[in-house]
Motif scaffolding. Structure first.
Motif, PDB file in Angstrom:
ATOM      1  N   GLN A   1     -10.313 -83.639 -78.325  1.00  0.00           N
ATOM      2  CA  GLN A   1     -10.435 -83.423 -76.888  1.00  0.00           C
ATOM      3  C   GLN A   1      -9.209 -83.950 -76.140  1.00  0.00           C
TER       4      GLN A   1
ATOM      5  N   SER B   1      -9.855 -85.470 -68.792  1.00  0.00           N
ATOM      6  CA  SER B   1     -11.179 -84.865 -68.622  1.00  0.00           C
ATOM      7  C   SER B   1     -12.262 -85.653 -69.351  1.00  0.00           C
TER       8      SER B   1
ATOM      9  N   GLY C   1      -5.995 -81.904 -78.460  1.00  0.00           N
ATOM     10  CA  GLY C   1      -6.129 -80.459 -78.667  1.00  0.00           C
ATOM     11  C   GLY C   1      -5.968 -80.058 -80.118  1.00  0.00           C
TER      12      GLY C   1
ATOM     13  N   ALA D   1      -1.106 -80.526 -69.785  1.00  0.00           N
ATOM     14  CA  ALA D   1      -2.065 -80.887 -70.826  1.00  0.00           C
ATOM     15  C   ALA D   1      -1.551 -82.111 -71.583  1.00  0.00           C
ATOM     16  N   THR D   2      -2.504 -82.923 -72.118  1.00  0.00           N
ATOM     17  CA  THR D   2      -2.116 -84.171 -72.779  1.00  0.00           C
ATOM     18  C   THR D   2      -1.411 -83.933 -74.113  1.00  0.00           C
TER      19      THR D   2
ATOM     20  N   GLN E   1      -7.008 -82.556 -73.104  1.00  0.00           N
ATOM     21  CA  GLN E   1      -6.924 -83.085 -71.748  1.00  0.00           C
ATOM     22  C   GLN E   1      -7.629 -84.442 -71.730  1.00  0.00           C
TER      23      GLN E   1
ATOM     24  N   SER F   1      -0.104 -87.089 -68.126  1.00  0.00           N
ATOM     25  CA  SER F   1      -1.039 -85.986 -67.847  1.00  0.00           C
ATOM     26  C   SER F   1      -2.049 -86.336 -66.760  1.00  0.00           C
TER      27      SER F   1
ATOM     28  N   ASP G   1     -12.166 -75.194 -72.912  1.00  0.00           N
ATOM     29  CA  ASP G   1     -10.777 -74.749 -73.105  1.00  0.00           C
ATOM     30  C   ASP G   1      -9.835 -75.933 -73.352  1.00  0.00           C
ATOM     31  N   ASP G   2     -10.226 -77.102 -72.816  1.00  0.00           N
ATOM     32  CA  ASP G   2      -9.382 -78.293 -73.003  1.00  0.00           C
ATOM     33  C   ASP G   2      -9.176 -78.623 -74.474  1.00  0.00           C
TER      34      ASP G   2
ATOM     35  N   GLY H   1     -13.986 -76.740 -69.372  1.00  0.00           N
ATOM     36  CA  GLY H   1     -13.612 -77.907 -70.155  1.00  0.00           C
ATOM     37  C   GLY H   1     -13.569 -77.643 -71.641  1.00  0.00           C
TER      38      GLY H   1
END
Lengths: 248, 306
Positions: B203, B139, B206, B257-258, B136, B250, B130-131, B128
């Motif tokens: 988050q 998440s 990104g 990814a968002t 994301q 997403s 990495d999100d 997570g």
């Protein structure tokens, strides 16, 4: 207390290099004063230093007998036109209203009477017809008049204007000078950074000659002499200006 | 499509995520308008990238993915980056673009190194993190969502309350100072609002694309109006639509990814604005230009020319 402005030993330096040295003068109330000098003489810097917009290395400035603070609201300032982004999304009326912000105070929106004052000021500078126009679509002279209207609604006692006549058409120049005389009639004091030597004696009662140091300051007919001007401009006073001065 | 409606109607977590990305979109659009007009578009980008090392360091210290801690870490390194940009610009001969480029790449480089370190660690819930690169929204859960939405709401309200003052320091800072506004305080406050906007969106959107949510809506909005008030609202609206549509697509579970989705939808609205907006849009400009030429050739401009 009949002095509008008292400047004592003001010195300004950029990177240790002095741009203004020991400037001291007083401006009586109710006069129009020109600040005259060659390019790079420190005219704009002097105005900014007086208004705390540039840091002074030394010296004191009193406006109407009190140490100057921006909060006093006794001073109206008209900066050079080039200092703002004219593509900003706003119109002439809105820019004029900004002059009321100091009176309106934090968080509040301009009231109807603020809008009325702004409209009145635009009327005075002959810009009523353009009040809803985006500022980019105004000519240079019209932009200058909007700046003047903004200063008018500040309802200050002492005004400082930085080169209001630069790049304006003849109609705007007449409008500005009529306005300056109006201000003087109503007891205000106006200090103007001015470029055009020919019009100094006609427009201004009082003159400060400046070239990094103060050359002279006083009533225009005493100060504005060939000798003093040559001292101010050194060898740079153009032949054209000299002949015109002699002809006067 | 059906899936989107299903999750919107029945899943309260989705509803909250959508609501808070909407608020994030509005906050970004509103503050982005000021950033654009202050010519600070790239500063937002630098802050977003510079947040990454802060996030990773916060993770190292706390040892788990706790949103509030990560946000605080991101804010600290974001503000530090902003301060360094100002310091470099004012004390060296480097121009702002060079300073931004330097700070952005150095911070982001350190961030990536730290992120690699994190993923090599066996302990803790590292999945997570990495999100944070591409974002994301799905998440995010529970308190993260409330925190993001709530902070975004505070940012919007603060900007609304200080609208007049922010407008003046953006248009004419010297005049603002001249009438007694505390210019330095207001500028620092604006920088902080900007950094917080970027950081809370990290988050969901990104670090790489957060700046786009800040700038694209305001660029699009500028095409529609010559009034700052209207521009800010349109920009907020475009930001909200981008945030919501990116989040919903997403959540479909296609593994998208968002962040990129938000940017794609914002870009679509920008392109539409660029082409069809009245007065400033390409079609309007083109017809205006054509009319001008027609008028000149038929001689109706003669008066002015004489």
């Amino acid at each position: 207390m009949n002095q509008a402005v008292e400047v004592k030993d003001v010195t300004v330096a950029y990177d240790q290099k002095p741009v203004l040295e020991n400037i001291s003068f007083t401006v009586p109330k109710g006069i129009l004063m020109a600040v005259v000098g060659p390019n790079g003489a420190g005219k704009s810097t002097l105005i900014k230093a007086m208004l705390d917009l540039t840091q002074k290395s030394a010296g004191d400035v009193k406006i109407l007998g009190e140490a100057y603070k921006p909060k006093n609201r006794t001073v109206g300032y008209v900066p050079q036109r080039g200092t703002v982004d004219w593509d900003f999304p706003t119109n002439a009326l809105d820019v004029t209203l900004m002059g009321r912000y100091g009176h309106i105070g934090w968080f509040r929106r301009p009231s109807k009477s603020d809008v009325a004052l702004a409209e009145e000021a635009l009327e005075k500078v002959g810009m009523s017809a353009y009040k809803h126009r985006q500022i980019r679509q105004l000519s240079g002279g019209q932009q200058q008049r909007v700046f003047l209207a903004r200063a008018l609604v500040q309802d200050a006692d002492v005004y400082f204007m930085d080169e209001p006549f630069v790049g304006v058409d003849a109609a705007t120049e007449r409008a500005i000078i009529a306005l300056l005389r109006d201000l003087k009639e109503s007891g205000k004091t106006v200090v103007v950074v001015h470029h055009d030597l020919q019009t100094v004696p006609e427009y201004f009662d009082w003159t400060l000659l400046l070239n990094k140091q103060q050359i002279a300051c006083g009533p225009t007919d005493e100060v504005f002499t060939m000798e003093q001007l040559q001292q101010t401009y050194g060898g740079h006073l153009s032949f054209l200006n000299q002949t015109e001065m002699v002809g006067r | 499509m059906e899936q989107i409606i299903q999750s919107l109607l029945h899943d309260s977590n989705t509803q909250w995520v959508v609501l808070s990305t909407m608020l994030l979109g509005i906050a970004s659009g509103v503050l982005g308008s000021f950033a654009l007009l202050r010519k600070q578009s790239l500063v937002g980008d630098a802050v977003a990238h510079a947040a990454l090392p802060g996030i990773c360091l916060a993770f190292f210290i706390i040892g788990e993915k706790q949103f509030l801690a990560l946000i605080i870490g991101a804010t600290v390194s974001g503000l530090l980056a902003m301060y360094l940009i100002q310091l470099i610009t004012s004390t060296t001969r480097l121009k702002q673009d060079a300073a931004i480029c330097l700070v952005l790449s150095v911070f982001f480089g350190i961030g990536i190194v730290l992120l690699t370190k994190v993923s090599q660690q066996s302990s803790g819930n590292k999945s997570g993190l990495d999100d944070f690169i591409f974002g994301q929204a799905a998440s995010m859960t529970g308190s993260d969502v409330y925190l993001m939405g709530g902070t975004a709401a505070v940012l919007i309200v603060t900007t609304f309350i200080l609208f007049k003052e922010l407008k003046l320091i953006t248009f004419d800072p010297e005049f603002a100072k001249g009438i007694g506004l505390p210019l330095g305080v207001l500028e620092t406050l604006f920088s902080t609002l900007l950094v917080v906007t970027v950081v809370i969106g990290i988050q969901a959107v990104g670090v790489i694309l957060m700046a786009a949510l800040l700038i694209i809506p305001s660029m699009a909005a500028r095409y529609w109006t010559d009034s700052l008030g209207v521009m800010v609202w349109i920009s907020g609206l475009i930001g909200a639509i981008s945030g919501v549509s990116g989040t919903l697509i997403s959540t479909l579970g296609l593994g998208l990814a968002t962040g990129p989705l938000i940017v794609v939808s914002a870009s679509c609205m920008f392109v539409v604005s660029l082409i069809v907006a009245p007065k400033r849009g390409m079609i309007a400009q083109w017809t205006f230009h054509k009319k001008g030429i027609a008028a000149k050739t038929t001689g109706s401009y003669r008066k002015e020319g004489a």
